[in-house]
Scaffold this active site. Structure first.
Site, PDB file in Angstrom:
ATOM      1  N   HIS A  73       0.709  -1.235   0.099  1.00 18.35           N
ATOM      2  CA  HIS A  73      -0.100   0.046   0.091  1.00 18.35           C
ATOM      3  C   HIS A  73       0.805   1.073   0.016  1.00 18.35           C
ATOM      4  CE1 HIS A  73       0.712  -0.455   4.180  1.00 18.35           C
ATOM      5  NE2 HIS A  73       0.521   0.697   4.432  1.00 18.35           N
ATOM      6  N   ALA A 120      13.244 -26.704   6.037  1.00 16.75           N
ATOM      7  CA  ALA A 120      13.931 -25.449   6.152  1.00 16.75           C
ATOM      8  C   ALA A 120      13.877 -24.701   4.976  1.00 16.75           C
ATOM      9  CB  ALA A 120      15.309 -25.902   6.542  1.00 16.75           C
ATOM     10  N   ARG A 140       5.413 -26.405  -1.307  1.00 16.53           N
ATOM     11  CA  ARG A 140       4.339 -27.618  -2.105  1.00 16.53           C
ATOM     12  C   ARG A 140       4.398 -28.869  -1.240  1.00 16.53           C
ATOM     13  NH1 ARG A 140       7.494 -31.208  -4.745  1.00 16.53           N
ATOM     14  NH2 ARG A 140       9.519 -30.567  -5.165  1.00 16.53           N
TER      15      ARG A 140
END
Length: 189
Positions: A73, A120, A140
């Site tokens: 922003h 990690a 994933r």
């Protein structure tokens, strides 16, 4: 950095034990919730730490970053001065029986399901389903928690019980044992 957050960060730097660090954070109400048997190696208090909830039996390794916000922003406001785009914030919830590996980053609006491992260096951008192992950038699914347990229980390359680390220290015999094992594997013997 807000004075209170800076003070807590400095105090956490002086506490050497991750369990004691979590107890200090729990006692001082730094996070929304901290359950039982929680270890936090990280020493930095994240911005908006009240948006982070830890359940039970959680291990957070060193240098894990919890991002409860973004600051895009600010870029947009500089580009479009009259824009009304607010800062984006969100919660992070770590359920029971979770390990988060070193140098991982957990983004906002994320729940890490129970019985999960975050490898990690992972960047967690989506919820982690229960009973999973995740890793990578973005993180994933690599496998199931049960597969990991089975693999670890079959690990015959462990060190002898009488050589185990004590008080986060290893003795010279364990170091020698590990180096011999390492050299044998790396030389193909």
């Amino acid at each position: 950095m807000e004075i209170k957050r800076l003070w807590h960060t400095l105090r956490l730097c002086l506490i050497r034990n991750g369990y004691k660090r979590a107890e200090y954070a729990k006692r001082k109400g730094i996070y929304n919730n901290i359950g039982e048997n929680v270890m936090i190696q990280s020493r930095k208090v994240p911005l908006y730490s009240q948006l982070i909830r830890f359940h039970n039996n959680i291990q957070v390794a060193s240098n894990v970053t919890f991002l409860t916000h973004d600051v895009t922003h600010n870029v947009i406001k500089k580009k479009i001065p009259n824009s009304k785009i607010p800062e984006k914030i969100g919660c992070i919830e770590i359920m029971d029986n979770v390990f988060i590996g070193s140098n991982s980053t957990i983004l906002y609006n994320i729940r890490i399901g129970p019985n999960s491992l975050v490898a990690a260096g992972s960047v967690v951008t989506k919820d982690v389903p229960p009973n999973t192992v995740v890793g990578g950038n973005p993180a994933r699914v690599l496998g199931t928690f049960n597969d990991y347990l089975q693999k670890r229980s079959l690990d015959v390359n462990s060190y002898p019980e009488n050589l185990k680390p004590v008080n986060q220290r290893i003795n010279s015999e364990l170091a020698e044992f590990e180096w011999k094992k390492f050299d044998a594997v790396k030389s193909g013997k």
